[in-house]
Design an enzyme around this catalytic site. Structure first.
Site, PDB file in Angstrom:
ATOM      1  N   CYS A   1       0.842  -1.199   0.000  1.00 16.93           N
ATOM      2  CA  CYS A   1       0.000   0.000   0.000  1.00 16.93           C
ATOM      3  C   CYS A   1       0.874   1.245   0.000  1.00 16.93           C
ATOM      4  CB  CYS A   1      -0.922  -0.001   1.223  1.00 16.93           C
ATOM      5  SG  CYS A   1      -1.935   1.497   1.377  1.00 16.93           S
TER       6      CYS A   1
ATOM      7  N   CYS B   1       0.478   2.855   3.674  1.00 17.93           N
ATOM      8  CA  CYS B   1       0.761   2.126   4.915  1.00 17.93           C
ATOM      9  C   CYS B   1       1.538   0.861   4.568  1.00 17.93           C
ATOM     10  CB  CYS B   1      -0.533   1.793   5.685  1.00 17.93           C
ATOM     11  SG  CYS B   1      -1.590   0.573   4.872  1.00 17.93           S
TER      12      CYS B   1
ATOM     13  N   CYS C   1      -4.683  -0.041   0.098  1.00 19.19           N
ATOM     14  CA  CYS C   1      -5.329  -1.138   0.822  1.00 19.19           C
ATOM     15  C   CYS C   1      -6.848  -0.968   0.852  1.00 19.19           C
ATOM     16  CB  CYS C   1      -4.774  -1.263   2.238  1.00 19.19           C
ATOM     17  SG  CYS C   1      -5.042   0.191   3.257  1.00 19.19           S
TER      18      CYS C   1
ATOM     19  N   HIS D   1      -7.669   3.004   2.658  1.00 15.40           N
ATOM     20  CA  HIS D   1      -6.926   3.958   1.829  1.00 15.40           C
ATOM     21  C   HIS D   1      -7.430   3.972   0.390  1.00 15.40           C
ATOM     22  CE1 HIS D   1      -3.511   3.805   4.965  1.00 15.40           C
ATOM     23  NE2 HIS D   1      -4.224   4.915   5.108  1.00 15.40           N
TER      24      HIS D   1
ATOM     25  N   CYS E   1     -32.813 -14.166  10.335  1.00 15.76           N
ATOM     26  CA  CYS E   1     -32.299 -14.370  11.696  1.00 15.76           C
ATOM     27  C   CYS E   1     -32.856 -13.325  12.661  1.00 15.76           C
ATOM     28  CB  CYS E   1     -30.774 -14.358  11.705  1.00 15.76           C
ATOM     29  SG  CYS E   1     -30.048 -12.890  10.948  1.00 15.76           S
TER      30      CYS E   1
ATOM     31  N   HIS F   1     -25.774 -10.404  11.177  1.00 16.89           N
ATOM     32  CA  HIS F   1     -26.438 -11.596  11.715  1.00 16.89           C
ATOM     33  C   HIS F   1     -26.917 -11.323  13.136  1.00 16.89           C
ATOM     34  CE1 HIS F   1     -27.411 -15.814  11.867  1.00 16.89           C
ATOM     35  NE2 HIS F   1     -26.666 -16.011  12.925  1.00 16.89           N
TER      36      HIS F   1
END
Length: 778
Positions: A180, A183, A200, A213, A317, A739
């Protein structure tokens, strides 16, 4: 055969519009796979299990049934388990759970003597043959309402792909060794196809993943397309291309050309990363219910009465978790299980038991609480499929009738509202009342005079005061560590993250703490001022539901989930939150008259209503912003949509200077519908004289029929000490994704309910709840 011929009038050939039930009994969870199979009434097309088909004959005298029986096909012990290639269930290439294959057999059965005739058979009357063929060929109503097969959406071609601007900046991307640009991340890297920058990916809700990023680069530059490095091979269709502008994975037909611009020979690249779809598939393949919520503990499955799971119907759910806690309460257990048999519910149901809410609630209760469907199995817990219940409870709600994920809180309130409506004629047996309580708000203006407002509710929604965190020293140390690592171009690991811990007591205190109310019109001062509002409970319900406001809106109306732990004790005492009511020495604010109230600017009201906003809400917005303009009024609307008194009518004069006054004929029209005259006038005032909107307003405001607040004597009440009995927790960044899981305290221990799986909970996430259910001790 003669008996069958004499009953041909009770056989119908189904029309395309008929609902045909052939996968599940209307009063139980029996299916064709059950021991006695399933009996389809050839006149109503409702299905019944072996123990219940006689009830239908008693009620309807319909004698002719198609008996459907499914038996397991024998298979070899070495049957291979196929690896899924699609994020799908019930389709080729989808998940294979090694479910057995079944053979289906049919016969015609005539009640009451259960005389049977084989099917198919040329000896059967033509009408019977045509009717049965139509039933077998038709798609079952259960499957129409709950689609069993779902697949990930096919990727669309990006509208930016064909004319993508690529900068001639001389960047050449090497075949390996990527990092990246902002970073030290060397995985989950994305190549922007406009400028060649390598950045990234997004940060996950739990702190893992990238550092955002790549997406932040898009926000700065508006360069729309990026491809995930490590997913590019000679098969370019497998490459993961994401459009930030369209916010979805897309197809780029010119990807080879776009890669060549940066010197990338895709034919020589090897795949080293999973695509987004593959990661989603991998997460679903490895979705381990006990690992996510119980930190990898070995969970002991539970079976028997009260330990029946609910199969996920596709993002259901939220329903399963909420119902497991609700039906663990004494009130719902009594109403729909102990005090009401399936037979009684069926006998009192409408002609179509599949769409009768009382029948389906009783069916759900008996399915969950009897233990009939919770028997130790060789490999897995089966659970029951609440298809008919979901269809009925969601029929009046456009969102819950979809297959999308929903907010468990919204579903709980909708469910309670539906239950209350079915008991309008018999409130004494209404189980939803066990959750109902009164709230009293006290407003004091600078004159010293006060006003009291009362309302009822089913949940106590609590803000989370992060400044009250008990681990502030650890948080400060964590922020320091994060700053140090950021300066070094590194990110903290998931194990290093420290989250605030806030006591539940501080959240409860926030509810009753004094609060400033700006732009409050004081009838004593005859002007707008700032009042002080406090709130308390006028009654304590049998079951107290606390909603933690973890989902907040940041600047720009961006939703955010608070990453916080709530320290919740087993027992709480809210006795101090009881309201005191009007006190000796207090003086009430004089009632506001028409002459006191300002007028709403009709121009502002008209512009807002043309945008689809409620007429009454628009009037209030104009008045409360002193008629300064449409934008100010709209901002007020967005900020006050959830106010408990947003639907309370105003005086006639305050509505607007030239608002149309409704005539008596409209009042009489509503009265003819069965509404009281006072309520009809109130509804017409709130709806600008529109009869249809007034009718909807009445149904949306069931408490409006009371000219005064409901008496506390009508609500359950008792002491203020409560024990925690249930938790609905949420995993994910939004209430509309992720969930939901339930934990319920039963028989001296915690139990985890994760869809169809039920087991002993060794480490219940008490500090991670979204909804907390408490039972009054006294």
């Amino acid at each position: 055969m003669e008996i069958l011929r004499s009953n041909l009038s009770r056989v119908r050939i189904p029309e395309p519009t008929n609902r045909i039930y052939k996968q599940e009994c209307c009063v139980s969870y029996d299916t064709p796979k059950s021991e006695g199979g399933l009996f389809v009434d050839m006149f109503t097309f409702l299905a019944f299990g072996k123990d219940y088909v006689g009830w239908n004959y008693e009620k309807t005298k319909d004698p002719v049934y198609l008996h459907i029986k499914q038996t397991v096909k024998p298979v070899g012990e070495d049957r291979p388990s196929k690896k899924p290639t699609l994020l799908a269930i019930g389709v080729d290439g989808g998940f294979d759970n090694n479910d057995p294959e079944y053979e289906e057999s049919y016969e015609i059965v005539i009640l009451p003597d259960y005389v049977s005739l084989p099917f198919p058979s040329v000896e059967l009357p033509e009408k019977v043959r045509l009717a049965v063929d139509a039933v077998l060929m038709a798609e079952g109503a259960e499957r129409k309402e709950q689609v069993a097969a779902w697949t990930a959406d096919k990727k669309n071609i990006s509208k930016y792909a064909m004319n993508l601007n690529q900068l001639d900046n001389g960047i050449i991307v090497p075949p390996t060794g990527w990092k990246c640009a902002k970073c030290d991340k060397t995985e989950n890297l994305w190549l922007n196809l406009t400028d060649g920058s390598i950045l990234c990916g997004r940060r996950n809700w739990d702190g893992s993943g990238g550092n955002d990023h790549a997406v932040n680069h898009y926000k700065e530059t508006n360069y729309p397309l990026a491809v995930k490095l490590g997913t590019i091979t000679s098969d370019l269709e497998g490459a993961d291309v994401f459009s930030y502008a369209e916010d979805e994975s897309v197809e780029d037909p010119l990807l080879a050309q776009h890669l060549a611009h940066f010197g990338i020979d895709f034919s020589s690249l090897q795949k080293t990363e999973m695509t987004t779809a593959e990661m989603e598939l991998d997460q679903n393949t490895n979705f381990d219910w006990n690992r996510i919520q119980e930190s990898g503990e070995d969970i002991e499955p539970l079976f028997g009465p009260g330990y029946t799971g609910l199969v996920n119907l596709g993002n259901s759910c939220y329903l399963a978790a909420t119902m497991q806690v609700v039906f663990s309460t004494r009130s719902f257990c009594l109403r729909y299980y102990e005090d009401q048999s399936l037979k009684r519910a069926f006998d009192t149901a409408l002609s179509d038991a599949a769409v009768d809410l009382n029948m389906q609630l009783t069916k759900l209760a008996h399915g969950m609480l009897s233990g009939k469907y919770s028997i130790p199995a060789a490999e897995k817990q089966e659970g029951i499929r609440p298809r008919m219940f979901k269809s009925v409870i969601a029929a009046s709600h456009p969102e819950f009738s979809t297959m999308r994920q929903q907010d468990a809180l919204e579903f709980f309130l909708h469910f309670i509202d539906q239950v209350e409506r079915t008991h309008s004629e018999s409130p004494s047996i209404d189980p939803s009342r066990s959750f109902k309580f009164g709230i009293e708000e006290r407003l004091q203006c600078p004159s010293g005079k006060v006003a009291y407002n009362q309302r009822s509710d089913y949940i106590l929604s609590l803000n989370i005061p992060l400044h009250k965190a008990t681990n502030r020293n650890e948080l400060e140390a964590f922020e320091k560590l994060k700053a140090e690592k950021h300066a070094e171009g590194k990110e903290v690991s998931a194990e290093e993250i420290v989250r605030p811990r806030v006591p539940l007591k501080d959240c409860l205190d926030c509810f009753s703490a004094p609060e400033e109310v700006h732009d409050f019109y004081s009838s004593a001062l005859k002007s707008k001022t700032t009042a002080i509002k406090t709130a308390g409970l006028t009654s304590f319900p049998d079951y107290l539901v606390l909603h933690m406001r973890k989902f907040v809106l940041e600047a720009g109306w961006v939703p955010k989930k608070l990453d916080v732990y709530i320290d919740v004790p087993d027992i709480i005492d809210i006795s101090y939150m009881r309201s005191k009511g009007f006190q000796p020495g207090e003086e009430l604010l004089p009632e506001t008259t028409d002459e006191d109230m300002p007028l709403a600017d009709e121009t502002i009201v008209a512009q807002l209503t043309s945008m689809g906003f409620n007429h009454l809400h628009c009037q209030k917005a104009a008045i409360n912003t002193s008629n300064t303009g449409v934008e100010e009024a709209m901002n007020w609307l967005f900020a006050h949509m959830e106010d408990p008194d947003i639907n309370a009518p105003m005086s006639k004069k305050a509505q607007s200077s030239d608002a149309p006054l409704f005539d008596q004929s409209k009042v009489e029209a509503l009265v003819s519908f069965g509404f009281p005259e006072e309520l009809a006038r109130k509804a017409l005032q709130a709806s600008g004289g529109d009869i249809e909107k007034a009718t909807n307003w009445i149904f949306d405001n069931p408490d409006a029929s009371n000219s005064a607040p409901a008496s506390d004597a009508a609500l359950p009440d008792g002491g203020g000490r409560y024990r925690l009995i249930g938790i609905v927790s949420h995993i994910g960044t939004s209430t509309h994704c992720g969930h939901y899981v339930a934990h319920v305290y039963k028989n001296g221990g915690w139990v985890i309910f994760n869809d169809e799986k039920v087991g002993v909970s060794k480490n219940p996430p008490v500090d991670m709840g979204y909804l907390y259910f408490f039972e009054r001790l006294e």
